[in-house]
Design a protein around this motif. Sequence first.
Motif, short mmCIF file in Angstrom:
data_model
loop_
_atom_site.label_atom_id
_atom_site.label_comp_id
_atom_site.label_asym_id
_atom_site.label_seq_id
_atom_site.Cartn_x
_atom_site.Cartn_y
_atom_site.Cartn_z
N ASN A 1 -33.26 -55.23 -22.57
CA ASN A 1 -33.20 -55.92 -23.86
C ASN A 1 -34.58 -56.36 -24.32
O ASN A 1 -34.91 -56.30 -25.49
N ALA A 2 -35.39 -56.86 -23.41
CA ALA A 2 -36.72 -57.38 -23.77
C ALA A 2 -37.76 -56.33 -23.45
O ALA A 2 -38.42 -56.38 -22.43
N ARG A 3 -37.88 -55.34 -24.29
CA ARG A 3 -38.85 -54.28 -24.05
C ARG A 3 -40.26 -54.80 -24.26
O ARG A 3 -40.53 -55.58 -25.15
N GLY A 4 -41.17 -54.33 -23.39
CA GLY A 4 -42.56 -54.74 -23.52
C GLY A 4 -42.81 -56.17 -23.10
O GLY A 4 -43.90 -56.69 -23.30
N SER A 5 -41.81 -56.81 -22.50
CA SER A 5 -41.98 -58.19 -22.01
C SER A 5 -42.47 -59.12 -23.10
O SER A 5 -43.35 -59.96 -22.88
N GLU B 1 -38.75 -48.76 -35.37
CA GLU B 1 -38.49 -48.10 -34.09
C GLU B 1 -38.75 -46.60 -34.14
O GLU B 1 -39.22 -46.03 -33.16
N GLU B 2 -38.46 -45.97 -35.26
CA GLU B 2 -38.54 -44.51 -35.32
C GLU B 2 -39.92 -44.00 -35.72
O GLU B 2 -40.30 -42.90 -35.32
N GLN B 3 -40.67 -44.76 -36.52
CA GLN B 3 -42.01 -44.34 -36.94
C GLN B 3 -42.99 -45.52 -36.81
O GLN B 3 -43.57 -45.96 -37.81
N PRO B 4 -43.18 -46.06 -35.61
CA PRO B 4 -44.07 -47.23 -35.50
C PRO B 4 -45.53 -46.90 -35.78
O PRO B 4 -46.27 -47.76 -36.27
N ALA B 5 -45.97 -45.68 -35.48
CA ALA B 5 -47.38 -45.34 -35.70
C ALA B 5 -47.72 -45.34 -37.20
O ALA B 5 -48.75 -45.89 -37.61
N LYS B 6 -46.88 -44.73 -38.01
CA LYS B 6 -47.14 -44.69 -39.45
C LYS B 6 -47.06 -46.08 -40.07
O LYS B 6 -47.88 -46.44 -40.93
N GLY C 1 -40.64 -53.75 -29.84
CA GLY C 1 -41.26 -52.43 -29.72
C GLY C 1 -42.44 -52.24 -30.64
O GLY C 1 -43.45 -51.63 -30.27
N PHE C 2 -42.34 -52.79 -31.86
CA PHE C 2 -43.41 -52.55 -32.84
C PHE C 2 -44.69 -53.30 -32.48
O PHE C 2 -45.77 -52.73 -32.50
N PHE C 3 -44.58 -54.58 -32.14
CA PHE C 3 -45.78 -55.36 -31.85
C PHE C 3 -46.36 -55.09 -30.47
O PHE C 3 -47.42 -55.59 -30.14
N ASN C 4 -45.64 -54.32 -29.63
CA ASN C 4 -46.22 -53.85 -28.38
C ASN C 4 -46.71 -52.41 -28.48
O ASN C 4 -47.16 -51.84 -27.49
N LEU D 1 -29.89 -58.90 -35.38
CA LEU D 1 -31.05 -58.81 -34.51
C LEU D 1 -31.71 -60.18 -34.40
O LEU D 1 -31.32 -61.14 -35.07
N ASN D 2 -32.72 -60.25 -33.54
CA ASN D 2 -33.56 -61.44 -33.44
C ASN D 2 -35.00 -60.99 -33.32
O ASN D 2 -35.30 -59.79 -33.45
N TYR D 3 -35.89 -61.92 -33.04
CA TYR D 3 -37.31 -61.55 -33.04
C TYR D 3 -37.62 -60.54 -31.93
O TYR D 3 -38.48 -59.66 -32.10
N ALA D 4 -36.94 -60.67 -30.79
CA ALA D 4 -37.25 -59.78 -29.66
C ALA D 4 -36.75 -58.36 -29.91
O ALA D 4 -37.48 -57.39 -29.71
N THR D 5 -35.50 -58.21 -30.34
CA THR D 5 -34.93 -56.88 -30.54
C THR D 5 -35.48 -56.21 -31.80
O THR D 5 -35.47 -54.99 -31.90
N SER D 6 -35.95 -56.99 -32.77
CA SER D 6 -36.43 -56.41 -34.02
C SER D 6 -37.91 -56.05 -33.96
O SER D 6 -38.31 -55.03 -34.51
#
Length: 453
Positions: A20-24, A301-306, A70-73, A62-67
């Motif tokens: 659930n907590a990806r990227g810690s 989640e699907e296009q974080p680089a762009k 992934g993007f901010f890590n 969602l919440n701050y962790a699930t939303s």
Amino acid sequence: MPVDPMDDIELRSVQLHFPNARGSILEACDQRRVPTDKGDIHVAIQGDTSKPAIVTYHDLGLNYATSFAGFFNFPVMRGLLENFCVYHVTAPGQEEGAPALPEDYVYPTMDELAAQLLFVLSHFGLKSVIGFGVGAGANILARFAHGHPDKVGALCLINCVSTQSGWIEWGYQSFNARFLRTKGMTQGVIDYLMWHHFGRNPEERNHDLVQMYKQHFERAVNPTNLAMLINAYIHRNDLHLARTPPGTPGAETAATTLKMPVINITGSLSPHVDDTVTFNGRLDPTNSSWMKISDCALVLEEQPAKLAEAFRLFLQGEGYATPLSTPASSPCGTKYHTYSSIFFANFREQQQQAMEERDREREHDRQRQLNLRIGNRLRETAINCTNNGAGAGNGAGDNNNADASEEEEDQENGNGNGNRAYVTTDTSGTLYYGTQSNKIRITENPLPEPVSS
């Protein structure tokens, strides 16, 4: 040569595990409770609080962790966070493992949720922030920016809806809220939440990501609290934004639309594309831009680089210091670089090569002109010296016998070739041309310079 046989092995009861907590992100953030007039809200702080502030707000379910985990890590965003501090705001009762809200609790409306951000800014002493919202969170941040334009410096809104809910949306969400209160998280509610975030046929694009979000909706969401948030969202009112044409009498653009710069982003497969187009039509075209990212619905989640590159360039265009390159490494050791950093590096290399090529051409032209001047001066000096040598002889330049006798006499007298023109150099490399008694230094000056013997 014997070959070891390979037996077929049947794997049974294999189940994937999605953290659930990806990227810690939970361990990387400082968890705070901020008191407001509608109860305490959860705020997670990520980064140095002395840096410029970015306030995020999540979407439904969602919440701050699930939303934003992934993007901010993502490597590009980790480099960007060195210059910013992120304040993740979670709506009341939507944080991870939140208990059910009391039965008599009156959930805040969308305007009241936006007003709660004033308590957050006051609690942390923030004078101006950068808004980053998704879905319902984007609508809340837009309300706050419209009501307090001096508190928001810029906005990045994803799938923002600026109008009130339509009949179809109101009907679906009303049934979802009723089922969440009475039956909990049903399959129909999960399907609607998946459509809200991913659009149609999301499993064809990313099966693992879809399974992770389904497990989150089933296990980590409090259904009663989510029903209250959905009920507040479908009863939202219009943002009352309007793009006023310049020069309209009795109206000002700053009073009817958002004053700060806005980047309005959506995914090409998102069900909210038309809503973002409507929202873009209400913004001032001089300080807003609309961006549709291809092949995705949940852009984070699907296009974080762009999205990260667009957000970085947006902040850089507003005068914020952002790194041109991000030498962050992945677990595999691969370095990530942004498109702009690679472009500027190649541009600088090409400019340097062009300057070196121009310097070489200038040096070549200067050397060629110098050799040409020296060659002309040598020829002129040789002609003068030859004429003088002929006059000092027997008076007839074509008498070979006389010249030979004079050479023999000079050799007998020990004079050598004193009356013949020759070219010589000294220890410093300076060229001389002439006879032993009348030498001329060859320089770059227009006229030869006589030198005393």
